[in-house]
Design a protein around this motif. Structure first.
Motif, PDB file in Angstrom:
ATOM      1  N   PHE A  59      -7.389  -5.231  -9.395  1.00 27.57           N
ATOM      2  CA  PHE A  59      -7.584  -6.190 -10.919  1.00 27.57           C
ATOM      3  C   PHE A  59      -6.480  -6.955 -11.095  1.00 27.57           C
ATOM      4  CE2 PHE A  59     -10.183  -2.089 -11.241  1.00 27.57           C
ATOM      5  CZ  PHE A  59     -11.130  -2.652 -11.092  1.00 27.57           C
ATOM      6  N   PRO A  60      -6.545  -8.105 -11.040  1.00 26.08           N
ATOM      7  CA  PRO A  60      -5.173  -8.935 -11.033  1.00 26.08           C
ATOM      8  C   PRO A  60      -4.727  -9.112 -12.636  1.00 26.08           C
ATOM      9  CG  PRO A  60      -7.186 -10.625 -10.556  1.00 26.08           C
ATOM     10  CD  PRO A  60      -7.704  -9.010 -10.741  1.00 26.08           C
ATOM     11  N   TRP A  61      -5.500  -8.747 -13.446  1.00 25.36           N
ATOM     12  CA  TRP A  61      -4.916  -8.576 -14.835  1.00 25.36           C
ATOM     13  C   TRP A  61      -4.379  -7.311 -15.552  1.00 25.36           C
ATOM     14  CZ3 TRP A  61      -9.846  -9.170 -13.445  1.00 25.36           C
ATOM     15  CH2 TRP A  61     -10.649  -7.930 -13.782  1.00 25.36           C
ATOM     16  N   LEU A  62      -4.421  -6.526 -14.583  1.00 24.34           N
ATOM     17  CA  LEU A  62      -3.883  -5.026 -14.783  1.00 24.34           C
ATOM     18  C   LEU A  62      -2.693  -4.840 -14.321  1.00 24.34           C
ATOM     19  CD1 LEU A  62      -7.209  -2.744 -14.767  1.00 24.34           C
ATOM     20  CD2 LEU A  62      -5.948  -3.947 -16.785  1.00 24.34           C
ATOM     21  N   THR A  63      -1.856  -4.159 -14.750  1.00 32.40           N
ATOM     22  CA  THR A  63      -0.446  -3.801 -14.199  1.00 32.40           C
ATOM     23  C   THR A  63      -0.829  -2.551 -13.172  1.00 32.40           C
ATOM     24  OG1 THR A  63      -0.118  -1.697 -15.696  1.00 32.40           O
ATOM     25  CG2 THR A  63       0.506  -3.904 -16.356  1.00 32.40           C
ATOM     26  N   ARG A  65       0.068   0.370 -12.941  1.00 30.60           N
ATOM     27  CA  ARG A  65      -0.345   1.545 -13.225  1.00 30.60           C
ATOM     28  C   ARG A  65      -1.679   1.593 -13.749  1.00 30.60           C
ATOM     29  NH1 ARG A  65       3.040   2.330 -17.201  1.00 30.60           N
ATOM     30  NH2 ARG A  65       4.709   3.689 -16.536  1.00 30.60           N
ATOM     31  N   ASP A  66      -2.089   0.607 -14.451  1.00 32.66           N
ATOM     32  CA  ASP A  66      -3.636   0.621 -15.038  1.00 32.66           C
ATOM     33  C   ASP A  66      -4.438   0.368 -13.910  1.00 32.66           C
ATOM     34  OD1 ASP A  66      -2.445   0.840 -17.591  1.00 32.66           O
ATOM     35  OD2 ASP A  66      -2.800  -1.177 -18.247  1.00 32.66           O
ATOM     36  N   ASN A  67      -3.956  -0.363 -12.689  1.00 32.16           N
ATOM     37  CA  ASN A  67      -5.017  -0.599 -11.508  1.00 32.16           C
ATOM     38  C   ASN A  67      -5.169   0.995 -10.951  1.00 32.16           C
ATOM     39  OD1 ASN A  67      -6.092  -2.963 -10.299  1.00 32.16           O
ATOM     40  ND2 ASN A  67      -3.940  -3.571 -10.950  1.00 32.16           N
ATOM     41  N   ILE A  68      -4.104   1.749 -10.977  1.00 33.23           N
ATOM     42  CA  ILE A  68      -4.274   3.021 -10.195  1.00 33.23           C
ATOM     43  C   ILE A  68      -5.031   4.022 -11.189  1.00 33.23           C
ATOM     44  CG2 ILE A  68      -2.625   5.184  -9.838  1.00 33.23           C
ATOM     45  CD1 ILE A  68      -0.484   3.348  -8.842  1.00 33.23           C
ATOM     46  N   THR A  69      -4.844   3.758 -12.502  1.00 34.37           N
ATOM     47  CA  THR A  69      -5.534   4.908 -13.423  1.00 34.37           C
ATOM     48  C   THR A  69      -6.886   4.354 -13.899  1.00 34.37           C
ATOM     49  OG1 THR A  69      -4.166   3.944 -15.255  1.00 34.37           O
ATOM     50  CG2 THR A  69      -3.446   5.756 -14.218  1.00 34.37           C
ATOM     51  N   PHE A  70      -7.299   3.272 -13.257  1.00 32.33           N
ATOM     52  CA  PHE A  70      -8.677   2.738 -13.707  1.00 32.33           C
ATOM     53  C   PHE A  70      -9.708   3.702 -13.697  1.00 32.33           C
ATOM     54  CE2 PHE A  70     -12.386   0.081 -13.226  1.00 32.33           C
ATOM     55  CZ  PHE A  70     -12.463  -0.707 -14.518  1.00 32.33           C
ATOM     56  N   GLU A  99       5.645  -0.276 -11.966  1.00 34.22           N
ATOM     57  CA  GLU A  99       4.651   0.281 -12.706  1.00 34.22           C
ATOM     58  C   GLU A  99       4.006  -0.649 -13.534  1.00 34.22           C
ATOM     59  OE1 GLU A  99       7.570   1.775 -12.319  1.00 34.22           O
ATOM     60  OE2 GLU A  99       7.518   3.996 -12.358  1.00 34.22           O
ATOM     61  N   ASN A 100       4.919  -1.522 -14.294  1.00 38.91           N
ATOM     62  CA  ASN A 100       4.270  -2.579 -14.996  1.00 38.91           C
ATOM     63  C   ASN A 100       4.222  -3.980 -14.384  1.00 38.91           C
ATOM     64  OD1 ASN A 100       4.225  -0.655 -17.245  1.00 38.91           O
ATOM     65  ND2 ASN A 100       6.380  -0.494 -17.375  1.00 38.91           N
ATOM     66  N   HIS A 101       4.303  -4.271 -13.287  1.00 38.41           N
ATOM     67  CA  HIS A 101       4.102  -5.307 -12.544  1.00 38.41           C
ATOM     68  C   HIS A 101       2.916  -5.694 -12.439  1.00 38.41           C
ATOM     69  CE1 HIS A 101       8.495  -4.928 -11.986  1.00 38.41           C
ATOM     70  NE2 HIS A 101       8.536  -6.096 -11.247  1.00 38.41           N
ATOM     71  N   ALA A 102       2.483  -6.927 -12.256  1.00 35.72           N
ATOM     72  CA  ALA A 102       1.057  -7.291 -11.895  1.00 35.72           C
ATOM     73  C   ALA A 102       0.813  -7.240 -10.342  1.00 35.72           C
ATOM     74  CB  ALA A 102       0.701  -8.438 -12.389  1.00 35.72           C
ATOM     75  N   PRO A 103      -0.295  -7.280  -9.855  1.00 38.80           N
ATOM     76  CA  PRO A 103      -0.438  -7.330  -8.304  1.00 38.80           C
ATOM     77  C   PRO A 103       0.110  -8.737  -7.952  1.00 38.80           C
ATOM     78  CG  PRO A 103      -2.462  -6.749  -9.429  1.00 38.80           C
ATOM     79  CD  PRO A 103      -1.521  -7.198 -10.405  1.00 38.80           C
ATOM     80  N   TYR A 104       0.098  -9.613  -8.474  1.00 38.95           N
ATOM     81  CA  TYR A 104       0.605 -10.846  -7.683  1.00 38.95           C
ATOM     82  C   TYR A 104       2.099 -11.127  -7.511  1.00 38.95           C
ATOM     83  CZ  TYR A 104       2.227 -12.747 -12.168  1.00 38.95           C
ATOM     84  OH  TYR A 104       3.301 -13.050 -13.188  1.00 38.95           O
ATOM     85  N   GLU A 105       2.805  -9.938  -8.284  1.00 35.16           N
ATOM     86  CA  GLU A 105       4.200 -10.034  -8.335  1.00 35.16           C
ATOM     87  C   GLU A 105       4.584  -8.967  -6.990  1.00 35.16           C
ATOM     88  OE1 GLU A 105       6.036 -10.143 -12.479  1.00 35.16           O
ATOM     89  OE2 GLU A 105       4.366  -8.699 -12.340  1.00 35.16           O
ATOM     90  N   LEU A 106       3.503  -8.386  -6.265  1.00 34.54           N
ATOM     91  CA  LEU A 106       3.807  -7.390  -5.125  1.00 34.54           C
ATOM     92  C   LEU A 106       3.370  -8.084  -3.903  1.00 34.54           C
ATOM     93  CD1 LEU A 106       1.721  -4.282  -6.693  1.00 34.54           C
ATOM     94  CD2 LEU A 106       3.909  -5.135  -7.124  1.00 34.54           C
ATOM     95  N   SER A 107       4.263  -7.209  -2.660  1.00 29.87           N
ATOM     96  CA  SER A 107       4.004  -7.844  -1.540  1.00 29.87           C
ATOM     97  C   SER A 107       2.568  -7.337  -0.966  1.00 29.87           C
ATOM     98  CB  SER A 107       5.097  -7.217  -0.440  1.00 29.87           C
ATOM     99  OG  SER A 107       4.811  -5.753  -0.110  1.00 29.87           O
ATOM    100  N   MET A 110       2.597  -3.643  -0.568  1.00 35.84           N
ATOM    101  CA  MET A 110       2.682  -2.945  -1.750  1.00 35.84           C
ATOM    102  C   MET A 110       1.476  -2.789  -2.379  1.00 35.84           C
ATOM    103  SD  MET A 110       6.213  -4.578  -2.967  1.00 35.84           S
ATOM    104  CE  MET A 110       6.610  -3.428  -4.537  1.00 35.84           C
ATOM    105  N   ARG A 111       0.678  -3.989  -2.314  1.00 34.52           N
ATOM    106  CA  ARG A 111      -0.657  -4.055  -3.159  1.00 34.52           C
ATOM    107  C   ARG A 111      -1.582  -3.060  -2.355  1.00 34.52           C
ATOM    108  NH1 ARG A 111       0.174  -9.951  -3.839  1.00 34.52           N
ATOM    109  NH2 ARG A 111      -0.463 -10.535  -1.800  1.00 34.52           N
ATOM    110  N   GLN A 112      -1.387  -2.843  -0.899  1.00 37.12           N
ATOM    111  CA  GLN A 112      -2.335  -1.851  -0.430  1.00 37.12           C
ATOM    112  C   GLN A 112      -1.933  -0.439  -0.982  1.00 37.12           C
ATOM    113  OE1 GLN A 112      -5.320  -1.293   0.906  1.00 37.12           O
ATOM    114  NE2 GLN A 112      -5.184  -2.647   2.715  1.00 37.12           N
ATOM    115  N   ARG A 113      -0.653  -0.327  -1.141  1.00 40.05           N
ATOM    116  CA  ARG A 113      -0.146   1.103  -1.493  1.00 40.05           C
ATOM    117  C   ARG A 113      -0.748   1.587  -3.025  1.00 40.05           C
ATOM    118  NH1 ARG A 113       5.733   0.736  -0.775  1.00 40.05           N
ATOM    119  NH2 ARG A 113       5.543  -1.381  -0.088  1.00 40.05           N
ATOM    120  N   VAL A 114      -0.935   0.446  -3.695  1.00 40.04           N
ATOM    121  CA  VAL A 114      -1.472   0.604  -5.016  1.00 40.04           C
ATOM    122  C   VAL A 114      -3.137   0.935  -5.016  1.00 40.04           C
ATOM    123  CG1 VAL A 114      -2.220  -0.529  -7.260  1.00 40.04           C
ATOM    124  CG2 VAL A 114      -0.019  -1.043  -6.092  1.00 40.04           C
ATOM    125  N   ALA A 115      -3.795   0.315  -4.042  1.00 39.32           N
ATOM    126  CA  ALA A 115      -5.255   0.501  -3.609  1.00 39.32           C
ATOM    127  C   ALA A 115      -5.329   1.968  -3.146  1.00 39.32           C
ATOM    128  CB  ALA A 115      -5.709  -0.497  -2.424  1.00 39.32           C
TER     129      ALA A 115
END
Ligand code: ATP
Ligand code: MG
Length: 235
Positions: A59-63, A65-70, A99-107, A110-115
């Protein structure tokens, strides 16, 4: 698949690997045949099946942490339960400080690791993973593979894992299924003889490893010995 089994799906691009995951995840219905989870019809998508899509859909608008805990937040799980789990996953996935970064700020990796963390947080009994480590460098990939094996050892989860990497399949799986080009059929079923816990270095030194790899390459090429569309190589 048997309960607790780790199966890897290999096969040419477009043969239907992601489609199989979509069917099992409850995102698509079969037009023919039967798909069963726990012996019954596939339930709608839920936290019992963790899915990591081929493209990390965050979710591009979630940090982070909030993506992980969705999912646990949606399910009304108390923060006292999912909070510590999320913190542990952030650390395990090497995302500390983001934790408080938005997805667009990640490589991409890193995005895949959040997923992956988002799929793991609910401790699903069935994990459906679609080339989850494809975007990672070799070193990070190896540590993620080891993490996955450890996590699965601890939870006893059943895992269906799509990859184009033959060595990855042999390192992770109990059984490798090689699919033919579309329409995908099972071309070969390869039981992986290595015990657990596994160490990648020991596998490389095992003469069976090379033999199994050659066997898989042969089944990917098909009976006529013609290279199927898609990568039959290992990264
Ligand atoms: N019987 C079938 N078996 C496989 N795929 C089918 C079949 N019928 C239709 N399709 C379609 O073929 C396509 C297969 O794409 P899919 O994304 O599942 O391939 P994939 O194996 O994941 O490829 P890639 O390795 O490129 O990710 C989909 O559009 C799917 O709907
Ligand atoms: Mg796919």
């Amino acid at each position: 698949m048997r309960e607790g089994e780790f199966v890897c799906l290999l096969g040419p691009s477009g043969c239907g690997k992601s489609s199989v995951l979509d069917l099992l995840g409850g995102f698509e219905a079969a037009t023919d045949g039967r798909v069963a989870v726990d012996g019954g019809p596939v339930p709608p998508p839920g936290p019992d099946r963790g899915i990591v899509f081929q493209e990390p859909l965050l979710f591009p608008w979630l940090t982070v942490r909030d993506n992980i805990t969705f999912a646990p937040r949606l399910a009304g799980v108390p923060a006292s339960v999912y909070g510590p789990r999320a913190a542990r996953l952030v650390e395990l996935m090497g995302l500390s400080g983001f934790e408080n970064h938005a997805p667009y700020e990640l490589s991409g990796g890193m995005r895949q690791r959040v997923a992956i963390a988002r799929a793991w947080i609910s401790e699903p009994r069935l994990l459906l993973m679609d080339e989850p480590f494809g975007a990672l460098d070799a070193q990070t990939r190896l540590s993620m593979q080891e993490l996955l094996l450890d996590a699965r050892e601890a939870t006893g989860a059943t895992v269906l894992f799509v990859t184009h990497d033959i060595e990855e399949a042999l390192f992770l799986a109990d059984r490798v299924l090689v699919l033919t080009a579309r329409p995908g059929r099972v071309a070969a079923e390869i039981p992986v003889p290595f015990g657990r816990p596994r160490r990648y270095e020991s596998l490389l030194a095992d003469p069976r490893f090379g033999a199994l790899k050659r066997g898989i390459v042969a089944s990917l090429r098909g009976p006529a010995g013609t290279a199927a569309a898609g990568p039959a190589h290992s990264a």
